[in-house]
Design an enzyme around this catalytic site. Sequence first.
Site, PDB file in Angstrom:
ATOM      1  N   HIS A   1       2.663   4.621  -9.673  1.00 50.37           N
ATOM      2  CA  HIS A   1       1.999   5.416  -8.645  1.00 50.37           C
ATOM      3  C   HIS A   1       2.731   6.747  -8.512  1.00 50.37           C
ATOM      4  O   HIS A   1       3.922   6.782  -8.215  1.00 50.37           O
ATOM      5  CB  HIS A   1       2.014   4.665  -7.318  1.00 50.37           C
ATOM      6  CG  HIS A   1       1.352   5.414  -6.201  1.00 50.37           C
ATOM      7  ND1 HIS A   1       0.011   5.659  -6.186  1.00 50.37           N
ATOM      8  CD2 HIS A   1       1.851   5.978  -5.082  1.00 50.37           C
ATOM      9  CE1 HIS A   1      -0.301   6.332  -5.098  1.00 50.37           C
ATOM     10  NE2 HIS A   1       0.804   6.551  -4.409  1.00 50.37           N
TER      11      HIS A   1
ATOM     12  N   ASP B   1       2.485  10.175  -6.429  1.00 49.56           N
ATOM     13  CA  ASP B   1       1.852  10.960  -5.377  1.00 49.56           C
ATOM     14  C   ASP B   1       1.645  12.386  -5.870  1.00 49.56           C
ATOM     15  O   ASP B   1       2.583  13.050  -6.313  1.00 49.56           O
ATOM     16  CB  ASP B   1       2.720  10.963  -4.109  1.00 49.56           C
ATOM     17  CG  ASP B   1       2.605   9.653  -3.343  1.00 49.56           C
ATOM     18  OD1 ASP B   1       1.507   9.084  -3.329  1.00 49.56           O
ATOM     19  OD2 ASP B   1       3.610   9.211  -2.773  1.00 49.56           O
TER      20      ASP B   1
ATOM     21  N   ASP C   1      -2.233   3.199  -1.732  1.00 49.35           N
ATOM     22  CA  ASP C   1      -1.255   3.752  -0.790  1.00 49.35           C
ATOM     23  C   ASP C   1      -1.883   4.610   0.293  1.00 49.35           C
ATOM     24  O   ASP C   1      -1.217   5.455   0.883  1.00 49.35           O
ATOM     25  CB  ASP C   1      -0.225   4.585  -1.584  1.00 49.35           C
ATOM     26  CG  ASP C   1       1.019   4.899  -0.765  1.00 49.35           C
ATOM     27  OD1 ASP C   1       1.382   4.087   0.094  1.00 49.35           O
ATOM     28  OD2 ASP C   1       1.616   5.966  -0.976  1.00 49.35           O
TER      29      ASP C   1
ATOM     30  N   HIS D   1      -3.873  11.770  -0.205  1.00 50.82           N
ATOM     31  CA  HIS D   1      -3.539  11.056   1.033  1.00 50.82           C
ATOM     32  C   HIS D   1      -2.211  11.449   1.673  1.00 50.82           C
ATOM     33  O   HIS D   1      -1.890  10.922   2.752  1.00 50.82           O
ATOM     34  CB  HIS D   1      -3.585   9.535   0.801  1.00 50.82           C
ATOM     35  CG  HIS D   1      -2.555   9.022  -0.163  1.00 50.82           C
ATOM     36  ND1 HIS D   1      -2.874   8.660  -1.450  1.00 50.82           N
ATOM     37  CD2 HIS D   1      -1.227   8.804  -0.043  1.00 50.82           C
ATOM     38  CE1 HIS D   1      -1.791   8.225  -2.065  1.00 50.82           C
ATOM     39  NE2 HIS D   1      -0.766   8.317  -1.231  1.00 50.82           N
TER      40      HIS D   1
END
Length: 1056
Positions: free
Chosen positions: A260, A262, A388, A593
Amino acid sequence: MAVAPALKHWRTTLERVEKFVSPLYFADCNLRGRLFGDSCPVAALSSFLTPERLPYQEAVQQDFRPAHVGDSFGPTWWTCWFRVELTIPEAWVGQEVHLRWESDGEGLVWRDGEPVQGLTKEGEKTSYVLTDRLGEGDPRSLTLYVEVACSGLLGAGKGSMIAAPDPEKRFQVSRAELAVFRRHVYELLVDLELLLGMAKGLGEDNQRSFQALYTANQIVNVCDPAQPETFPVAQALASRFFGQRGGESQHTIHAMGHCHIDTAWLWPFKETVRKCARSWVTAVRLMEQNPEFIFVCSQVRGTAVWGLWSPRGPRAQQLEWVKIHYPGLYARLQEFADRGQFAPVGGTWVEMDGNLPSGEAMVRQFLQGQNFFLQEFGKRCSEFWLPDTFGYSAQLPQIMRSCGIRHFLTQKLSWNLVNSFPHHTFFWEGLDGSRVLAHFPPGDSYGMQGCVEEVLKTVAQNRDKGRTNHSAFLFGFGDGGGGPTQTMVDRLKRLRNTDGLPRVQLSSPGRLFSALESDSGQLCTWVGELFLELHNGTYTTHAQIKKGNRECERILHDVELLSSLALARSARFLYPAAQLQGLWRLLLLNQFHDVVTGSCIQLVAEEAMCHYEDIRSHGNTLLSAAAAALCAGEPGPEGLLIVNTLPWKRAEVLALPRPGGAHSLALVTVPSMGYAPVPTPASPQPLLPQQPVSAVQETDGAVTLDNGIIRARLDPTGCLTSLVLVASGREAIAEGAMGNQFVLFEDVPLYWDAWDVMDYHLETRKPVLGQAGTLAVGTEGGMRGSAWFLLQISPSSWLRQEVMLDVGCPYVRFHTEVHWHEAHKFLKVEFPARVRSPQATYEVQFGHLQRPTHYNTSWDWARFEVWAHRWADLSEHGFGLALLNDCKYGVSVRGSVLSLSLLRAPKAPDATADMGRHEFTYALMPHQGSFQDAGVIQAAYSLNFPLLVLPVPGPAPTAAWSAFSVSSPAVVVETVKQAEASPEGRRLVLRLYEAHGSHVDCWLHTSLPVEEAFLCDLLERRDPAGLLPLQDTRLKLAFSPFQVRSLVLVLRSPAN
């Protein structure tokens, strides 16, 4: 002579094995201390430092200066390039040789001009394999480059992970050497770590636990770390243990490599680009070495790069960036995707927030993402992968299904602060009844490391035991990237089918969901939103980002509509498809997000604001071009066009520009999705449909505003003491209470500063008291009446507010300017209502839902602060009160008090968040009957989509014109755009939705030259049974509650 069996003490036996593999204790004589053999320093080390993120070819041309291990470099966000010259000793022939490199900055190794591996101490990647067996003819000397970012895996927070970055942080390389790697020692270490994990994880009352411990103890007995010839006996003991199989009923764990990343968070957008290269090149190496290993890439889209806006549009995908700047790596990713080892999942442009983006923005996330995957990898995604994000809208199942996605994965609800979500595998049913198969990995993480403890946790915590026998297991370092390691893969291979543990298989998302689907008959269904009971401060943090998001969603809506109408009216107009795609991708990027939520560092917030400014600037240029094409008049004096971009007729007061820079108020009527000419001073003025507005100041300083529909009374400090619906005489404000009451709260969460507002903040409520005599009449009446006042919030912060009421308007507006300089404070405005109801209604994407106004259960109490879009409504039978806004998302209704969250003041990860000037408008609308019948939905749209006054290069049309209208107020035409695939540019896509929560048939009227019409899905693929017969200029459409429908209109070419 055989050693006699002896009693064993559990703890001492366990600790004996732990010390044998410990990096801290007895490393001079234990197994761990023998992992590396002979070593030597690198032949030469040199470096150069730069504030830029340079491409490799440019970097290696720079002036490198001698460097040493232990030298410091920086500051934060700079880059230090190292030239590493190596000479491998002749004596190491036949052995595996590694470059050992340790630094507190993230590194990327370059070899022969290509990136080959990430080096990240925090991600357990501290050595690069130069050769797995040094051959006689292999070169002994070579030169590598290591690109080291002056930031760590999770940024550069000063003192804690989420603190604002330390701008002057220094970094260093603490190790740079060549070493012989002892593979047989490594294999034994993996065996012993797993045996220890089983012994501890299964516990002292488990037979298999003792077998694991005794096997490990026996390995220690037979293995002499200094004598490799003892290792085969030890390895045979381990192999015999792991070769003992489990039963057929064992739970199956689907292990998938995962990383993952970001798109922006504690580091800027541009650093994410390099995180992708570091992480994915390492994954490529693992895929090469492990043919059964599958790497799931859940964040393959959406990052900004330098030069974001260009005539070609932004390059906003992580994969596209890699394609351009790391073409060799990108080619390998495509190669492994063809093999099935590289599995792009998600289907959206970025892993967007699941609450704040509009319904149309969510559709565009899938439209852009799915089209990209189809173009680059030959197929669309069938899983929506959003691990997430801070909550999930109840409309997501419908959007997913209409974008070709049937499966959903997340783990974020494991973060719930109050209630444990009751399922890990279930059907999720949305507002309209659409269902998707949802799975939450029971290990409650997307960053597992392949340990026995995590494997056991995955089985033990599964809340759907007996209903399903399969679970996901996502392993690899994440958030800041990093991804899986070879050690993780090796652990999971050992545990493939071992007695005492669940069955582990290296798997793929497709295999996981196929297994879940084949045995889904007993699964439960969850209906409605997936509300995260945490991070509800993100509905308010960084108010300017929230405002930019709402404004830019509106601008792109308006540009697409006007450009579509210009396309239909003018044969010479070229629809700006490429420019609009670029602007949409910028907006979608900002809906990541940790960006639109405001939970990012200052650098990211500043970039996001620049993106919004780009959208505003270019969007307004495109609006003007479309307006000019719509008019297509002869050259003459510049005129003005009033445009209504909403699908209903509007009569509103508008400030029109006059010569000399002045403005005058006029009541204008504009048809739905069309335009009207500007009334001139010489034009006959229409009679006012209702009485003019009066604004009267009383002797005590209070002001009453009255337009014959509503009457509002403000006390001398600006609080709302009365709001009456004139026709019925019904009072909306609770008796003895005051509305428009600003309140201040202490706002100190437990840890996640920008993210969280805790329930206990409600115990610190302090009304902000105004000073009598500050209220004054602004506009004195007629078309508009207003009053304004100043309010000192604190010694450092103040606000100015104008309360406005227009002729014929069913709501009173509160236009607010705040100068905000606080720390850990939360500003809200409250309206106690003379309404009683156990639930309130909140607008969400393409619809609305109800939430309780009481705290009966822990599930109710956990929703003390919730999100909504343009409106929230509290109604009892026959009457209600709606609170509208133009850029806010945080809201709550507790008992009979409606509260709108305005501003926060967190200090991490951005110490400047929300500081400065803010401007926003909210409105209050009392109504008879239901909010649906009273027009609350239309009123909120009108507040957010003001009538446009656009200059045109020639005379403006003299007659009004409407392109689209619908026969039912329950149906909203949300979007009009050119189709993605549009032969000769003559196809439009319309998106409509049912907004009341009802079954309804309606007629869509159009004045455009339509040749053919048919239904399509959200990816604009034709519905084979979706042909719509044209009846004159009308199309008949049927809707179920909250259904979203899309259709394609094929246009005839205009006469000109």
